[in-house]
Design a protein around this motif. Structure first.
Motif, mmCIF file in Angstrom:
data_model
loop_
_atom_site.group_PDB
_atom_site.id
_atom_site.type_symbol
_atom_site.label_atom_id
_atom_site.label_comp_id
_atom_site.label_asym_id
_atom_site.label_seq_id
_atom_site.Cartn_x
_atom_site.Cartn_y
_atom_site.Cartn_z
ATOM 1 N N MET A 1 0.854 -1.188 0.000
ATOM 2 C CA MET A 1 0.000 0.000 0.000
ATOM 3 C C MET A 1 0.891 1.240 0.000
ATOM 4 N N PHE A 2 0.494 2.224 -0.796
ATOM 5 C CA PHE A 2 1.319 3.421 -0.953
ATOM 6 C C PHE A 2 0.432 4.658 -0.891
ATOM 7 N N THR A 3 1.044 5.782 -0.468
ATOM 8 C CA THR A 3 0.306 7.038 -0.496
ATOM 9 C C THR A 3 1.180 8.097 -1.147
ATOM 10 N N VAL A 4 0.534 9.071 -1.791
ATOM 11 C CA VAL A 4 1.268 10.200 -2.368
ATOM 12 C C VAL A 4 0.453 11.463 -2.092
ATOM 13 N N ARG A 5 1.127 12.516 -1.580
ATOM 14 C CA ARG A 5 0.407 13.739 -1.231
ATOM 15 C C ARG A 5 -0.026 14.499 -2.496
ATOM 16 N N PRO A 6 -1.214 15.108 -2.481
ATOM 17 C CA PRO A 6 -1.776 15.743 -3.689
ATOM 18 C C PRO A 6 -0.899 16.833 -4.292
ATOM 19 N N GLU A 7 -0.142 17.543 -3.442
ATOM 20 C CA GLU A 7 0.666 18.655 -3.975
ATOM 21 C C GLU A 7 1.977 18.172 -4.600
ATOM 22 N N LYS A 8 2.272 16.873 -4.456
ATOM 23 C CA LYS A 8 3.517 16.341 -5.029
ATOM 24 C C LYS A 8 3.293 15.847 -6.469
ATOM 25 N N ILE A 9 2.022 15.818 -6.896
ATOM 26 C CA ILE A 9 1.711 15.243 -8.203
ATOM 27 C C ILE A 9 1.611 16.340 -9.263
ATOM 28 N N HIS A 10 2.265 16.100 -10.377
ATOM 29 C CA HIS A 10 2.181 17.044 -11.498
ATOM 30 C C HIS A 10 1.113 16.549 -12.473
ATOM 31 N N LEU A 11 0.292 17.500 -12.927
ATOM 32 C CA LEU A 11 -0.795 17.150 -13.838
ATOM 33 C C LEU A 11 -0.354 17.537 -15.254
ATOM 34 N N GLY A 12 -0.146 16.554 -16.124
ATOM 35 C CA GLY A 12 0.359 16.888 -17.465
ATOM 36 C C GLY A 12 -0.518 16.339 -18.579
ATOM 37 N N GLU A 13 -0.099 16.636 -19.818
ATOM 38 C CA GLU A 13 -0.791 16.090 -20.992
ATOM 39 C C GLU A 13 -0.582 14.573 -21.024
ATOM 40 N N PRO A 14 -1.450 13.826 -21.712
ATOM 41 C CA PRO A 14 -1.275 12.366 -21.747
ATOM 42 C C PRO A 14 0.093 11.940 -22.284
ATOM 43 N N GLY A 15 0.706 12.793 -23.138
ATOM 44 C CA GLY A 15 2.000 12.431 -23.715
ATOM 45 C C GLY A 15 3.190 12.863 -22.864
ATOM 46 N N ALA A 16 2.939 13.435 -21.675
ATOM 47 C CA ALA A 16 4.030 13.948 -20.827
ATOM 48 C C ALA A 16 5.036 12.843 -20.525
ATOM 49 N N SER A 17 6.328 13.227 -20.513
ATOM 50 C CA SER A 17 7.356 12.201 -20.298
ATOM 51 C C SER A 17 7.475 11.864 -18.808
ATOM 52 N N VAL A 18 7.952 10.637 -18.564
ATOM 53 C CA VAL A 18 8.121 10.165 -17.179
ATOM 54 C C VAL A 18 9.583 9.769 -17.018
ATOM 55 N N GLY A 19 10.307 10.460 -16.115
ATOM 56 C CA GLY A 19 11.731 10.192 -15.895
ATOM 57 C C GLY A 19 11.949 8.873 -15.173
ATOM 58 N N ALA A 20 13.232 8.446 -15.141
ATOM 59 C CA ALA A 20 13.560 7.160 -14.514
ATOM 60 C C ALA A 20 13.230 7.171 -13.022
ATOM 61 N N ASP A 21 13.332 8.353 -12.394
ATOM 62 C CA ASP A 21 13.064 8.437 -10.943
ATOM 63 C C ASP A 21 11.619 8.858 -10.677
ATOM 64 N N GLU A 22 10.770 8.727 -11.690
ATOM 65 C CA GLU A 22 9.380 9.175 -11.533
ATOM 66 C C GLU A 22 8.382 8.038 -11.777
ATOM 67 N N ILE A 23 7.167 8.298 -11.320
ATOM 68 C CA ILE A 23 6.067 7.365 -11.580
ATOM 69 C C ILE A 23 5.036 8.128 -12.404
ATOM 70 N N GLY A 24 4.467 7.476 -13.419
ATOM 71 C CA GLY A 24 3.451 8.133 -14.231
ATOM 72 C C GLY A 24 2.193 7.277 -14.276
#
Ligand code: ATP
Length: 360
Positions: free
Chosen positions: A272-295
């Protein structure tokens, strides 16, 4: 031993202090067939502003009343400054309590209300007058000593109650939702005032509240109560940034939980995992996801415009809803509201995806 509860996780490990201001050891309280407090261990340091936070009925007030001596524990020990006071009556404990309803004497003026504790102790009149003046100055009520409580505002009455509780300089001051009756603006002002006063007098404050923002604003550390137990103890940033359990993640902030098949699909791991709402970036469907990121792909299901920020509720294709908050730096309310229904990709740093325990 670090301040923590029995069999429950905590993110804070602190060196053991020789003599904590307040120490609870396996404290339990049962009323008939209700277990109000289910066996808690806690250490509160000298001079700390410590909050007990939790929903209604979670056992905060009962714990506070046991520290004050208004209730006796069914099991366990309560130590004040290293001394076992578990069986002592309230007046033999060096603590004082401020209640939500102020409990001022209506027929006495402000000065006499504040001086009451000194009168009981037979402190001479002149010394009393000086200390009352001092206490009223501390709570910024100079010159109002001849008024009756009925001639004061709610905030002023609360200050009188505070001055009255502080005048004997107790080692520990217990505050049970003291700002609960005030309107939001006054409550926010009083939060800052209370913190200032606590720092000025250096007395240990133990503060009961169900308001997470209040607890985060004022406390050096806080304990999160749930169903008679403590689920986490820590500094506000610890508890907010690293909630130990699903309950804490949801009660202190917005929960944003990913579990089961959704966690496997989005995070790539079980648990089980949680992520705070202000830590999430809202992008276009084609937005890139870095190696240290989750998309994660999804669709904006709802938009709530709240002035400085907008909250987007996003239905993930993988199956869960996540809340995303964005500051309205350049977005107007109209622009925010038309986002409903849009396809998006959410992106956040892997380090902000926190594993949590599920005690439910
Ligand atoms: P609130 O924020 O509503 O004051 P709380 O977290 O302070 O809630 P407590 O008042 O400590 O919770 O109550 C914990 C549980 O114990 C509740 O289920 C409550 O109904 C019960 N309880 C508290 N005092 C008594 C009592 N004197 N007799 C019987 N049950 C009690």
């Amino acid at each position: 031993m670090p301040a923590q509860s029995v069999d429950t996780p905590t993110t804070t490990s602190r060196p053991r202090t020789e003599r904590a201001a307040v120490r609870l050891e396996g404290v339990r309280k049962v009323f008939g067939d209700v277990e109000a407090v289910a066996g808690i261990d806690l250490e509160i340091d000298e001079g700390e502003f410590f909050s007990m936070l939790g929903p209604s009925g979670s056992g905060k007030t009962t714990t506070l009343r046991m520290i004050a001596g208004f209730e006796l524990p069914t099991a366990g020990r309560i130590l004040l400054d290293g001394e076992d006071v578990s069986q002592r009556p309230p007046f033999e404990r060096d603590v004082n309590t401020v209640f939500q309803d102020y409990a001022l004497f209506p027929h006495m003026d402000v000065g006499d209300n504040v001086a009451y504790g000194l009168m009981v102790r037979k402190v001479p009149r002149e010394a009393r007058a000086l200390r009352v003046e001092d206490a009223l100055r501390m709570v910024r009520l100079q010159g109002l000593d001849r008024r009756k409580p009925s001639q004061l505002s709610g905030g002023q009455r609360q200050r009188v109650a505070l001055a009255r509780a502080l005048i004997n300089r107790p080692r520990v001051l217990l505050l049970d939702e003291p700002l609960g009756a005030l309107d939001l603006k006054l409550r926010e002002e009083m939060q800052i005032e209370l913190k200032r006063i606590q720092q000025e007098v250096g007395i240990t404050f133990i503060y009961v509240t169900h308001d997470q923002e209040e607890a985060l604003t004022m406390s050096d550390r806080l304990a999160v109560f749930n169903r008679g137990r403590i689920e986490q103890v820590g500094a506000p940033a610890d508890v907010y940034e690293r909630p130990a359990t699903a309950f804490v993640a949801g009660f202190v902030g917005t929960s944003n939980l990913l579990r089961g098949a959704v966690a496997e699909a989005v995070v790539g791991r079980t648990g089980m995992f949680t992520v705070r709402p202000e830590k999430i970036h809202l992008g276009e469907p084609g937005a890139s996801v870095g190696a240290d990121e989750i998309g994660a792909l999804g669709q904006i299901r709802d938009v709530v415009y709240v002035g400085p920020d907008t909250r987007y509720i996003v239905a993930l294709d993988a199956g869960a809803d996540l809340v995303v908050t964005q500051q309205n730096l350049a977005t107007s309310s109209t622009e925010a509201l038309v986002a409903r229904g849009r396809a998006v990709r959410l992106v956040w740093k892997r380090e902000h995806c926190l594993p949590i325990a599920d005690l439910a």
